[in-house]
Design a protein around this motif. Structure first.
Motif, PDB file in Angstrom:
ATOM      1  N   VAL A 130       2.422   3.461  -1.779  1.00 29.23           N
ATOM      2  CA  VAL A 130       1.951   2.097  -1.535  1.00 29.23           C
ATOM      3  C   VAL A 130       0.440   2.143  -1.328  1.00 29.23           C
ATOM      4  CG1 VAL A 130       2.104   0.063  -0.057  1.00 29.23           C
ATOM      5  CG2 VAL A 130       4.153   1.445  -0.496  1.00 29.23           C
ATOM      6  N   GLN A 131      -0.286   1.545  -2.240  1.00 34.37           N
ATOM      7  CA  GLN A 131      -1.752   1.526  -2.178  1.00 34.37           C
ATOM      8  C   GLN A 131      -2.239   0.140  -1.788  1.00 34.37           C
ATOM      9  OE1 GLN A 131      -3.835  -0.296  -4.334  1.00 34.37           O
ATOM     10  NE2 GLN A 131      -5.816   0.633  -3.920  1.00 34.37           N
ATOM     11  N   THR A 132      -3.314   0.096  -1.007  1.00 36.03           N
ATOM     12  CA  THR A 132      -3.943  -1.170  -0.639  1.00 36.03           C
ATOM     13  C   THR A 132      -5.423  -0.931  -0.364  1.00 36.03           C
ATOM     14  OG1 THR A 132      -3.740  -3.113   0.814  1.00 36.03           O
ATOM     15  CG2 THR A 132      -3.479  -0.967   1.847  1.00 36.03           C
ATOM     16  N   PRO A 133      -6.297  -1.869  -0.697  1.00 30.84           N
ATOM     17  CA  PRO A 133      -7.725  -1.690  -0.389  1.00 30.84           C
ATOM     18  C   PRO A 133      -7.957  -1.562   1.116  1.00 30.84           C
ATOM     19  CG  PRO A 133      -7.415  -3.466  -1.974  1.00 30.84           C
ATOM     20  CD  PRO A 133      -6.054  -3.095  -1.469  1.00 30.84           C
ATOM     21  N   TYR A 134      -8.937  -0.759   1.473  1.00 29.66           N
ATOM     22  CA  TYR A 134      -9.240  -0.497   2.881  1.00 29.66           C
ATOM     23  C   TYR A 134     -10.123  -1.602   3.452  1.00 29.66           C
ATOM     24  CZ  TYR A 134     -10.924   2.119   6.973  1.00 29.66           C
ATOM     25  OH  TYR A 134     -11.242   2.531   8.246  1.00 29.66           O
ATOM     26  N   ARG A 135      -9.723  -2.107   4.591  1.00 32.44           N
ATOM     27  CA  ARG A 135     -10.426  -3.237   5.200  1.00 32.44           C
ATOM     28  C   ARG A 135     -11.895  -2.931   5.485  1.00 32.44           C
ATOM     29  NH1 ARG A 135     -10.192  -7.917   7.855  1.00 32.44           N
ATOM     30  NH2 ARG A 135     -11.340  -8.193   9.795  1.00 32.44           N
ATOM     31  N   TYR A 136     -12.221  -1.690   5.845  1.00 36.03           N
ATOM     32  CA  TYR A 136     -13.569  -1.397   6.317  1.00 36.03           C
ATOM     33  C   TYR A 136     -14.468  -0.767   5.253  1.00 36.03           C
ATOM     34  CZ  TYR A 136     -11.442  -2.709  10.663  1.00 36.03           C
ATOM     35  OH  TYR A 136     -10.783  -3.421  11.629  1.00 36.03           O
TER      36      TYR A 136
END
Length: 218
Positions: A130-136
């Motif tokens: 599961v990949q998701t862009p990093y908030r920071y």
């Protein structure tokens, strides 16, 4: 070159930097799961067309998405119109070799919905990615806008409407608001909470974490 055209060359075109990053991620996936070509994969929120462009394609791919489905499918694919956070029994009762999701977790509608999606991911297969862009990461990836994710909602809506590197600058206030409210980037602490039995990998750019990947291999 107009800034909006620049987005195509940087992110969206088949030869763009974004396309090269996606190709590297696909290679990382196949390296992580050496038997990928023999697997049955559930893709939550993806597209069948994406699997035609990868170096290793699973034996069977089941795509679940809220978008309109393709009218024709290759013999190795199936597709259903459904919510990844509230899967119908016809899907939830099945078992797969691998659950895959790319850049979807941040769009499902808040922490509770993310928790429900994570629960489905964990129970539908022994392995997942599961990949998701990093908030920071300093650039908000959907609008390619520096620090946009840290702005108040009204300011984010203004950026979504006017920022020239957005997909469709000049969109209506209602559409921009909907897109802003359904895009919520995730940090490492929440990813560890959502996927406690996973390895949380960092995909890096210029030494900084650009996206997070929760991986369970056994």
């Amino acid at each position: 070159m107009p800034l909006h055209s620049l987005r195509f060359h940087l992110v969206d075109s088949p030869t763009s930097y974004g396309a090269k990053r996606r190709a590297l991620r696909a290679a990382w996936l196949s390296d992580t799961f050496p038997d990928l070509a023999q697997m049955t994969v559930l893709d939550l929120g993806g597209r069948v067309s994406s699997w035609t462009q990868v170096p290793v394609r699973p034996a069977r791919v089941h795509v679940v998405n809220l978008e309109p489905l393709p009218t024709e499918l290759p013999d190795w694919a199936e597709a259903d119109h459904a919510d990844a956070c509230e899967l119908p029994a016809s899907i939830a009762s099945r078992r797969y070799d691998l659950v895959f999701s790319n850049s979807v977790l941040e769009h499902v509608g808040g922490h509770e919905q993310r928790r429900r999606m994570a629960e489905a991911v964990s129970t539908l297969a022994p392995r997942y990615w599961v990949q998701t862009p990093y908030r920071y990461f300093p650039i908000e990836p959907h609008w390619v806008a520096p620090g946009m994710q840290f702005l108040p909602v009204a300011a984010r809506v203004a950026v979504a409407r006017k920022w020239p590197l957005a997909y469709t600058p000049g969109k209506s206030w209602e559409l921009a608001m909907k897109q802003v409210l359904t895009t919520e980037l995730v940090g490492k602490a929440e990813m560890r909470y959502l996927f406690p039995d996973a390895e949380i990998r960092s995909e890096r750019l210029l030494g900084m974490t650009k996206s997070l990947i929760a991986v369970r291999t056994v």
